[in-house]
Structure formats: structure tokens, C-alpha cells
Write a protein that holds these residues in place. Structure first.
Motif, PDB file in Angstrom:
ATOM      1  N   ASP A 164      22.578   0.163   1.826  1.00  0.00           N
ATOM      2  CA  ASP A 164      23.465   0.055   0.617  1.00  0.00           C
ATOM      3  C   ASP A 164      22.642  -0.390  -0.587  1.00  0.00           C
ATOM      4  N   ILE A 165      21.796  -1.393  -0.500  1.00  0.00           N
ATOM      5  CA  ILE A 165      21.049  -1.890  -1.685  1.00  0.00           C
ATOM      6  C   ILE A 165      20.136  -0.724  -2.297  1.00  0.00           C
TER       7      ILE A 165
ATOM      8  N   ARG B 295      20.382   2.455  -1.621  1.00  0.00           N
ATOM      9  CA  ARG B 295      21.195   3.873  -2.133  1.00  0.00           C
ATOM     10  C   ARG B 295      21.592   3.598  -3.557  1.00  0.00           C
ATOM     11  N   GLY B 296      22.087   2.202  -3.876  1.00  0.00           N
ATOM     12  CA  GLY B 296      22.280   1.818  -5.352  1.00  0.00           C
ATOM     13  C   GLY B 296      21.359   2.143  -6.353  1.00  0.00           C
TER      14      GLY B 296
ATOM     15  N   ARG C 250      20.374   5.896  -6.635  1.00  0.00           N
ATOM     16  CA  ARG C 250      21.260   6.301  -7.540  1.00  0.00           C
ATOM     17  C   ARG C 250      21.076   6.214  -8.933  1.00  0.00           C
ATOM     18  N   ASN C 251      20.761   5.091  -9.045  1.00  0.00           N
ATOM     19  CA  ASN C 251      20.401   4.753 -10.518  1.00  0.00           C
ATOM     20  C   ASN C 251      19.188   5.311 -11.150  1.00  0.00           C
TER      21      ASN C 251
ATOM     22  N   HIS D  71      18.590  11.603  -4.511  1.00  0.00           N
ATOM     23  CA  HIS D  71      19.584  11.438  -5.648  1.00  0.00           C
ATOM     24  C   HIS D  71      18.940  11.833  -6.931  1.00  0.00           C
TER      25      HIS D  71
END
Length: 75
Positions: free
Chosen positions: A38-39, A41-42, A45-46, A66
């Protein structure tokens, strides 16, 4: 943080880490792989980078991109 691919890997103490490609220290250490994913992926994405999720034995289990695709498929 610079734009680099992120790897989720298991540590020798049983915890999981999010580590940028080529980095000497992990970005974040978590108790579970799901938290680390989860961390990561964030972050990817950024940054518009790729995420590599590793199995406990070190092999790559999954990849998630991404980044910008220079040749998107035509619909």
C-alpha cells in the motif's frame, strides 16, 4: 525523494520493507507485506515509476507500472 522504482521485499527479521532502487536504506519498514505494498503503491503513483513486489524467497511476484506509456494502445 527522487523518481525511482520501488521494491517490496522481506527482511531477515521477518518484517517487510519498501526500498527505492539503488537506495542503501529502506524508505519504510512494516509488519506485513500488504502494508508495504500500500505504501509503495502510493509512492510509485506519485513518482510515475514501477513497483516490484517480491516473494519471501526474493523472486518477483508482481509488477505494477505507474509511469507514462509513450505508446498507448488504440481503443
Amino acid at each position: 525523494m527522487t523518481s525511482r522504482n520501488q521494491h517490496v521485499t522481506k527482511r531477515s527479521d521477518g518484517s517487510w520493507q519498501v526500498k527505492g532502487e539503488g537506495a542503501s536504506k529502506p524508505y519504510r519498514v512494516t509488519r506485513t507485506q500488504a502494508e508495504a505494498v500500500d505504501i509503495a503503491r502510493g509512492v510509485t503513483r506519485n513518482q510515475g515509476s514501477e513497483l516490484f513486489i517480491h516473494r519471501p524467497d526474493g523472486r518477483i511476484r508482481a509488477r505494477d507500472s505507474h509511469g507514462r506509456d509513450p505508446f498507448p494502445p488504440r481503443g
